[in-house]
Design a protein around this motif. Structure first.
Motif, mmCIF file in Angstrom:
data_model
loop_
_atom_site.group_PDB
_atom_site.id
_atom_site.type_symbol
_atom_site.label_atom_id
_atom_site.label_comp_id
_atom_site.label_asym_id
_atom_site.label_seq_id
_atom_site.Cartn_x
_atom_site.Cartn_y
_atom_site.Cartn_z
ATOM 1 N N THR A 155 45.070 44.296 31.333
ATOM 2 C CA THR A 155 46.030 43.908 30.306
ATOM 3 C C THR A 155 46.450 42.453 30.482
ATOM 4 O OG1 THR A 155 48.271 44.270 29.442
ATOM 5 C CG2 THR A 155 47.902 44.864 31.731
ATOM 6 N N VAL A 156 46.779 41.792 29.389
ATOM 7 C CA VAL A 156 47.238 40.394 29.448
ATOM 8 C C VAL A 156 48.691 40.304 29.896
ATOM 9 C CG1 VAL A 156 45.632 39.642 27.667
ATOM 10 C CG2 VAL A 156 47.911 40.416 27.003
ATOM 11 N N LYS A 157 49.364 41.432 30.038
ATOM 12 C CA LYS A 157 50.770 41.402 30.454
ATOM 13 C C LYS A 157 50.940 40.921 31.892
ATOM 14 C CE LYS A 157 53.277 42.772 26.921
ATOM 15 N NZ LYS A 157 54.334 41.911 26.369
ATOM 16 N N PHE A 158 49.918 41.112 32.721
ATOM 17 C CA PHE A 158 50.040 40.695 34.119
ATOM 18 C C PHE A 158 50.209 39.187 34.251
ATOM 19 C CE2 PHE A 158 47.777 44.822 35.166
ATOM 20 C CZ PHE A 158 48.911 45.429 35.681
ATOM 21 N N PRO A 159 49.332 38.367 33.649
ATOM 22 C CA PRO A 159 49.573 36.916 33.746
ATOM 23 C C PRO A 159 50.878 36.486 33.091
ATOM 24 C CG PRO A 159 47.699 37.398 32.306
ATOM 25 C CD PRO A 159 48.039 38.659 33.015
ATOM 26 N N ASP A 160 51.292 37.156 32.025
ATOM 27 C CA ASP A 160 52.574 36.834 31.398
ATOM 28 C C ASP A 160 53.729 37.057 32.373
ATOM 29 O OD1 ASP A 160 51.214 36.249 29.088
ATOM 30 O OD2 ASP A 160 51.696 38.135 28.072
ATOM 31 N N ALA A 161 53.660 38.180 33.101
ATOM 32 C CA ALA A 161 54.712 38.482 34.078
ATOM 33 C C ALA A 161 54.684 37.482 35.222
ATOM 34 C CB ALA A 161 54.536 39.907 34.608
ATOM 35 N N SER A 162 53.480 37.063 35.640
ATOM 36 C CA SER A 162 53.362 36.088 36.730
ATOM 37 C C SER A 162 53.992 34.758 36.347
ATOM 38 C CB SER A 162 51.888 35.886 37.093
ATOM 39 O OG SER A 162 51.318 37.085 37.582
ATOM 40 N N VAL A 163 53.746 34.322 35.119
ATOM 41 C CA VAL A 163 54.330 33.069 34.647
ATOM 42 C C VAL A 163 55.854 33.157 34.653
ATOM 43 C CG1 VAL A 163 54.580 31.549 32.647
ATOM 44 C CG2 VAL A 163 52.324 32.380 33.300
ATOM 45 N N ALA A 164 56.368 34.339 34.327
ATOM 46 C CA ALA A 164 57.817 34.548 34.309
ATOM 47 C C ALA A 164 58.396 34.717 35.716
ATOM 48 C CB ALA A 164 58.164 35.769 33.454
ATOM 49 N N THR A 208 58.223 37.403 37.554
ATOM 50 C CA THR A 208 58.876 38.704 37.537
ATOM 51 C C THR A 208 57.823 39.814 37.598
ATOM 52 O OG1 THR A 208 60.627 37.793 36.132
ATOM 53 C CG2 THR A 208 60.467 40.182 36.235
ATOM 54 N N PRO A 209 58.039 40.872 38.369
ATOM 55 C CA PRO A 209 57.086 41.987 38.378
ATOM 56 C C PRO A 209 56.949 42.626 37.006
ATOM 57 C CG PRO A 209 58.636 42.152 40.206
ATOM 58 C CD PRO A 209 59.155 41.069 39.308
ATOM 59 N N ILE A 210 55.792 43.202 36.739
ATOM 60 C CA ILE A 210 55.533 43.842 35.447
ATOM 61 C C ILE A 210 56.530 44.971 35.186
ATOM 62 C CG2 ILE A 210 53.860 45.483 36.426
ATOM 63 C CD1 ILE A 210 53.479 43.799 32.993
ATOM 64 N N THR A 211 57.009 45.618 36.259
ATOM 65 C CA THR A 211 57.962 46.713 36.099
ATOM 66 C C THR A 211 59.304 46.243 35.561
ATOM 67 O OG1 THR A 211 58.519 46.452 38.438
ATOM 68 C CG2 THR A 211 56.917 48.169 37.871
ATOM 69 N N GLU A 212 59.603 44.942 35.750
ATOM 70 C CA GLU A 212 60.827 44.352 35.212
ATOM 71 C C GLU A 212 60.539 43.611 33.907
ATOM 72 O OE1 GLU A 212 63.963 44.449 36.889
ATOM 73 O OE2 GLU A 212 62.935 45.935 38.124
ATOM 74 N N PHE A 213 59.388 42.968 33.831
ATOM 75 C CA PHE A 213 59.034 42.148 32.675
ATOM 76 C C PHE A 213 58.769 43.001 31.436
ATOM 77 C CE2 PHE A 213 55.804 39.885 30.122
ATOM 78 C CZ PHE A 213 56.472 38.687 29.885
ATOM 79 N N ALA A 214 58.064 44.117 31.616
ATOM 80 C CA ALA A 214 57.741 45.005 30.500
ATOM 81 C C ALA A 214 57.792 46.439 31.009
ATOM 82 C CB ALA A 214 56.362 44.677 29.919
ATOM 83 N N PRO A 215 58.989 46.964 31.270
ATOM 84 C CA PRO A 215 59.121 48.243 31.976
ATOM 85 C C PRO A 215 58.494 49.442 31.272
ATOM 86 C CG PRO A 215 61.238 47.490 31.103
ATOM 87 C CD PRO A 215 60.291 46.351 30.960
ATOM 88 N N ASP A 216 58.335 49.354 29.951
ATOM 89 C CA ASP A 216 57.757 50.482 29.214
ATOM 90 C C ASP A 216 56.267 50.330 28.959
ATOM 91 O OD1 ASP A 216 60.233 51.785 29.012
ATOM 92 O OD2 ASP A 216 60.791 50.588 27.262
ATOM 93 N N HIS A 217 55.687 49.236 29.428
ATOM 94 C CA HIS A 217 54.257 49.008 29.238
ATOM 95 C C HIS A 217 53.457 49.983 30.110
ATOM 96 C CE1 HIS A 217 50.348 46.925 29.308
ATOM 97 N NE2 HIS A 217 50.733 46.380 28.172
#
Length: 290
Positions: free
Chosen positions: A250-259, A261-270
């Motif tokens: 998923t592309v959400k991982f690099p988005d969370a890295s840039v932020a 923040t862990p993916i569990t906090e960045f997009a908790p329902d993903h």
């Protein structure tokens, strides 16, 4: 993110590994903390999800009430960046390796996730192998550092560099268990036997207690025949060592890295965040984490 869920002849839901889908219970919070179980996330191939897994698993375990310390043991410092902590003009893991007089508590930095701390690294760590090569018991230096912190955490996760050199051997010597993130791609599969051989050598010569906690399939896309075939071969070769949890691409991982923040906090329902919470529950259910 494709999940790869299918059904067997009897209508049983099957996960991507071809096994019946399991529901891992939500763990109870602990009464106290420590001593920590130390787990190295290791694969000599880069780009397989070691850092993402260290960050996301650490955050998920912290959400379940575990006190977690992540150790950035890669000179690239991706773990530190992914958790949004400082890496310059601060005490790093490199300083701890070079001087036994440095208090490891001075290197610990909190993150924005309650219960999740980190010891950072930067490019200085790339010089560590040169400095350590003539040290007595050079493979056990990290173990001595973490021994001073173990009583304060439930789990310590070490994000290893993509190499089987002295730093990785230090991590394995310090660890109770190893988690191998494995990209569902053929060339990633080829190196697993070499890595397991290295773990066996460390067990024989340096750390008799080390265990293989599991192989975690990452970057899985059930829409591709190649990914499904690789996962099938991994399960055939390593059996129950392969975790039921599978991490999709998923592309959400690099988005969370840039932020930072862990993916569990960045997009908790993903679905990716849900997968890492399932991984935390599975490791607790397997006894790899308290």
């Amino acid at each position: 993110m494709a999940t790869g869920i299918s059904t067997g002849p009897d209508g049983t839901a099957l996960g991507p590994t071809g096994r019946p889908v399991k529901e891992f219970p939500v763990p109870e919070f602990l009464d106290g903390h420590g001593p920590a179980r130390i787990i190295s996330l290791c694969n000599q191939k880069g780009g397989v999800g070691k850092t993402t897994t260290t960050i996301s698993l650490g955050a998920a375990l912290a959400d379940y009430g575990r006190k977690v310390l992540c150790v950035d043991f890669d000179p690239q410092g991706a773990l530190s960046a992914g958790l949004g902590v400082r890496t310059h003009d601060v005490t790093t893991v490199y300083d701890l390796l070079l001087s036994s007089r440095t208090d490891p508590h001075t290197a610990i930095q909190p993150t924005n996730v309650p219960g999740l701390d980190v010891i950072p690294a930067n490019i200085d760590l790339s010089a560590a192998e040169v400095h350590l090569v003539n040290e007595v018991a050079r493979e056990q230096i990290l173990a001595g550092v973490l021994r001073k912190l173990s009583g304060e955490y439930d789990v310590i996760l070490i994000d290893c560099q993509p190499s089987l050199g002295l730093l990785t051997v230090n991590a394995l010597t310090a660890s109770h268990g190893v988690l191998i993130p494995l990209e569902s791609e053929f060339f990633a599969l080829r190196g697993v036997a070499l890595l397991i051989e290295t773990i066996d050598k460390v067990r024989d010569r340096l750390n008799p207690a080390i265990e293989l906690d599991g192989i975690l399939t990452t970057m899985f896309d059930s829409r591709t025949l190649h990914a499904r075939e690789v996962l099938e071969r991994v399960v055939e070769a390593f059996g129950d060592t392969v975790l039921d949890t599978v991490i999709g691409r998923t592309v959400k991982f690099p988005d969370a890295s840039v932020a930072g923040t862990p993916i569990t906090e960045f997009a908790p329902d993903h679905p990716a965040a849900k997968a890492y919470r399932q991984l935390a529950r599975e490791l607790i259910a397997r006894g790899a984490v308290a």
